[in-house]
Design a protein around this motif. Structure first.
Motif, PDB file in Angstrom:
ATOM      1  N   PRO A  12       0.805  -1.226   0.000  1.00 50.97           N
ATOM      2  CA  PRO A  12       0.000   0.000   0.000  1.00 50.97           C
ATOM      3  C   PRO A  12       0.843   1.284   0.000  1.00 50.97           C
ATOM      4  CG  PRO A  12      -0.800  -1.561   1.649  1.00 50.97           C
ATOM      5  CD  PRO A  12       0.438  -2.160   1.079  1.00 50.97           C
ATOM      6  N   ALA A  13       1.951   1.298   0.729  1.00 47.46           N
ATOM      7  CA  ALA A  13       2.756   2.537   0.778  1.00 47.46           C
ATOM      8  C   ALA A  13       3.451   2.783  -0.558  1.00 47.46           C
ATOM      9  CB  ALA A  13       3.778   2.449   1.909  1.00 47.46           C
ATOM     10  N   GLU A  32       8.575  -5.393  -7.085  1.00 47.04           N
ATOM     11  CA  GLU A  32       7.827  -6.148  -6.061  1.00 47.04           C
ATOM     12  C   GLU A  32       8.183  -7.625  -6.158  1.00 47.04           C
ATOM     13  OE1 GLU A  32       5.612  -5.720  -3.351  1.00 47.04           O
ATOM     14  OE2 GLU A  32       5.860  -7.899  -3.376  1.00 47.04           O
ATOM     15  N   ARG A  33       8.448  -8.214  -4.999  1.00 45.94           N
ATOM     16  CA  ARG A  33       8.843  -9.635  -4.994  1.00 45.94           C
ATOM     17  C   ARG A  33       7.663 -10.567  -5.301  1.00 45.94           C
ATOM     18  NH1 ARG A  33       9.628 -10.260   1.169  1.00 45.94           N
ATOM     19  NH2 ARG A  33      11.844  -9.995   0.814  1.00 45.94           N
ATOM     20  N   ARG A  47      -6.718  -8.232   7.581  1.00 44.43           N
ATOM     21  CA  ARG A  47      -6.597  -6.857   8.087  1.00 44.43           C
ATOM     22  C   ARG A  47      -7.745  -5.998   7.593  1.00 44.43           C
ATOM     23  NH1 ARG A  47      -0.245  -5.195   7.093  1.00 44.43           N
ATOM     24  NH2 ARG A  47       0.499  -7.328   6.955  1.00 44.43           N
ATOM     25  N   ALA A  50      -8.601   0.746   9.473  1.00 42.26           N
ATOM     26  CA  ALA A  50      -9.412   1.890   9.900  1.00 42.26           C
ATOM     27  C   ALA A  50      -8.778   3.148   9.314  1.00 42.26           C
ATOM     28  CB  ALA A  50      -9.437   1.956  11.418  1.00 42.26           C
ATOM     29  N   VAL A 133      14.627  -7.266  -4.790  1.00 43.66           N
ATOM     30  CA  VAL A 133      15.820  -6.407  -4.738  1.00 43.66           C
ATOM     31  C   VAL A 133      16.824  -7.071  -3.796  1.00 43.66           C
ATOM     32  CG1 VAL A 133      16.676  -4.189  -3.878  1.00 43.66           C
ATOM     33  CG2 VAL A 133      14.599  -4.286  -5.288  1.00 43.66           C
ATOM     34  N   SER A 163       8.363  -2.788   3.819  1.00 43.14           N
ATOM     35  CA  SER A 163       7.873  -3.316   5.086  1.00 43.14           C
ATOM     36  C   SER A 163       8.797  -3.058   6.275  1.00 43.14           C
ATOM     37  CB  SER A 163       7.588  -4.813   4.960  1.00 43.14           C
ATOM     38  OG  SER A 163       6.643  -5.172   5.923  1.00 43.14           O
ATOM     39  N   ASP A 286       5.789   1.249   6.404  1.00 42.75           N
ATOM     40  CA  ASP A 286       6.314   0.514   7.558  1.00 42.75           C
ATOM     41  C   ASP A 286       7.843   0.493   7.565  1.00 42.75           C
ATOM     42  OD1 ASP A 286       3.683   0.028   8.156  1.00 42.75           O
ATOM     43  OD2 ASP A 286       3.888  -2.139   8.360  1.00 42.75           O
ATOM     44  N   ALA A 296      -4.247   1.568  15.170  1.00 39.98           N
ATOM     45  CA  ALA A 296      -4.691   1.664  13.777  1.00 39.98           C
ATOM     46  C   ALA A 296      -4.112   2.862  13.031  1.00 39.98           C
ATOM     47  CB  ALA A 296      -6.226   1.702  13.728  1.00 39.98           C
ATOM     48  N   GLY A 298      -0.851   2.568  11.265  1.00 37.40           N
ATOM     49  CA  GLY A 298       0.243   2.197  10.358  1.00 37.40           C
ATOM     50  C   GLY A 298       0.067   2.685   8.932  1.00 37.40           C
ATOM     51  N   PHE A 299      -1.016   2.271   8.294  1.00 37.68           N
ATOM     52  CA  PHE A 299      -1.206   2.689   6.897  1.00 37.68           C
ATOM     53  C   PHE A 299      -1.558   4.170   6.813  1.00 37.68           C
ATOM     54  CE2 PHE A 299      -4.046   3.182   3.112  1.00 37.68           C
ATOM     55  CZ  PHE A 299      -3.010   3.231   2.190  1.00 37.68           C
ATOM     56  N   ASN A 300      -2.312   4.665   7.803  1.00 42.68           N
ATOM     57  CA  ASN A 300      -2.639   6.102   7.773  1.00 42.68           C
ATOM     58  C   ASN A 300      -1.358   6.936   7.757  1.00 42.68           C
ATOM     59  OD1 ASN A 300      -5.625   6.242   7.910  1.00 42.68           O
ATOM     60  ND2 ASN A 300      -5.307   5.036   9.763  1.00 42.68           N
TER      61      ASN A 300
END
Ligand code: FAD
Length: 389
Positions: A12-13, A32-33, A47, A50, A133, A163, A286, A296, A298-300
């Motif tokens: 997502p990031a 991307e792996r 997951r 929020a 990578v 990550s 991350d 809640a 992390g992604f925010n």
């Protein structure tokens, strides 16, 4: 030079950074792996994210929010925090323009799928999937990224979005504070008898932390944090025994519960990178800050960081300057650290206080919740951490 910017990690990031940069004359490569099919059609991973109002705004601007089917967006009206068997409850609601909505729950699966769909057809974004990578060198003139299949990519900037245990962060020689908590978070979807009234419940019970996050209909995301071995045992129970044990753990708050998805257990480690940037390199998501999921954020925060980094890169590029130049990267680092540090420390403080079982901690957490109920300023601080959704 194969690309202006190489982003390692199509999570997502990484994908939201690519979307934020796109359309501005820069050539972007995402490595991307995982295989392309996994990016295009990610599996359910338990997951439910929020999302805050700010994240909704950013996803709106990226034309991603509009792609979420209405049936898969669950508005959150109220959040309640419980402490053991104490009758003291801390509750958060919100008025304002979007009357009564604290935030929205959207599955990580849906977020990943729509971010991928939003970027895949863009002519300035190349996605190299199914390759890893394995080496990164960043120098004064360019960054070099070595792939497992033997290719080397050259760019002006390399971004680690790989990550919380970020291999690229290690390759760049950036240290991180890593704390393995020894606990795992078990997540799954469950159906229940009673209506959740769109109330999220976070329950700091003795020896376990529980949460019920209201999805659409009479279903919730059930979240149980336990010592890792105990979480594995719970995840391995047959569905009938699992339903009974979950109902008991949740005190039958919503009546009988029934498992309706796969179960996923995440060992919890929190991480903080000492630097978010290096020469021709930056960390997002991350890889920069690996939050404890209980609040809640992390992604925010990952989305906020990707947005902030893109702004700095585009500002530099618009002045016909090198998008990998240090000045913009440092500004990103400063602003993002300022945004993340209080939330990171506050979350870790709350997790520590609410998971210790000694008498002093028990008294302290009751006192904290009582104070938060009475003092608007304390309530706001706890609300910022626990219910900024
Ligand atoms: C149970 C749980 C609940 C959560 N709930 C919330 C919530 O409610 N709200 C919230 O904001 N956040 C929440 N989070 C946090 C959120 O899920 C993460 O912050 C977010 O997914 C991180 O995205 P990312 O892109 O940084 O990392 P990731 O999603 O981990 O993606 C990293 C990508 O990099 C790839 N990769 C790694 N190494 C390499 C390499 N060497 N080469 C190529 N590719 C590589 C990986 O395959 C992966 O696809 C939760 C997390 C958990 C575990």
């Amino acid at each position: 030079m194969e690309a202006d910017i190489v982003i390692v990690g199509g999570g997502p990031a990484g994908l939201s950074l690519a979307a934020s940069l796109s359309g501005n004359g820069l050539a972007i490569t995402v490595v991307e792996r995982l295989a392309l099919e996994n990016l295009a059609d990610p599996p359910f991973d338990g997951r439910e994210i929020a999302l805050t109002r700010r994240s909704k705004r950013i996803l709106d601007e990226l034309c991603v929010w509009q792609r979420f089917p209405a049936t898969e967006v669950a508005p959150l009206r109220r959040a309640e925090v419980l402490n053991g068997a104490s009758p003291v409850t801390l509750a958060f609601e919100r008025g304002g323009r979007i009357e009564g909505v604290l935030g929205w729950l959207v599955s990580n699966q849906r977020i990943r799928r729509e971010l991928y769909d939003a970027v895949v057809a863009r002519p300035d974004i190349q996605i190299l999937a199914d390759t890893e990578v394995v080496a990164v060198r960043s120098g004064a003139r360019q960054a070099e990224v070595g792939l497992a299949d033997g290719r080397t990519l050259r760019s002006r900037l390399v971004v680690a979005a790989d990550s919380r245990m970020s291999p690229v962060r290690n390759m760049l020689g950036i240290d991180a504070q890593i704390h393995h908590t020894g606990r795992s978070m078990l997540v799954c979807r469950m159906e229940h008898e009673r209506d959740h009234r769109r109330v999220a419940t976070e329950w700091f019970d003795h020896h376990q932390t529980l949460a019920l996050l209201p999805l659409n209909g009479r279903t919730s995301s059930a979240v149980v944090t336990l010592p890792s071995r105990e979480a594995e045992r719970l995840a391995g129970l047959d569905p009938e025994a699992f339903n009974g044990e979950m109902g008991r753990r949740f005190g039958w708050r919503l009546g009988e519960m029934r498992l309706i998805s796969t179960r996923h257990a995440y060992p919890l480690a929190v991480t903080w990178s000492h630097r978010f940037v290096a020469q021709r390199a930056a960390l997002v998501g991350d890889a920069a800050v690996g939050m404890h999921p209980v609040t809640a954020h992390g992604f925010n925060l990952g989305l906020l960081g990707a947005n902030g980094l893109a702004r700095e890169i585009l500002r530099t590029a618009s002045q016909a300057a090198d998008p990998g130049s240090t000045r913009g990267l440092r500004r990103y680092e400063l602003l993002h650290k300022l945004a993340c540090r209080p939330i990171y420390d506050g979350t870790n403080g709350i997790v520590g206080l609410f998971t210790r079982e000694d008498p002093v901690s028990r008294v302290a957490r009751s006192a904290l919740l009582r104070a938060a109920r009475r003092l608007p300023i304390a309530q706001r601080s706890v609300a910022m951490l626990l219910a900024r959704r």
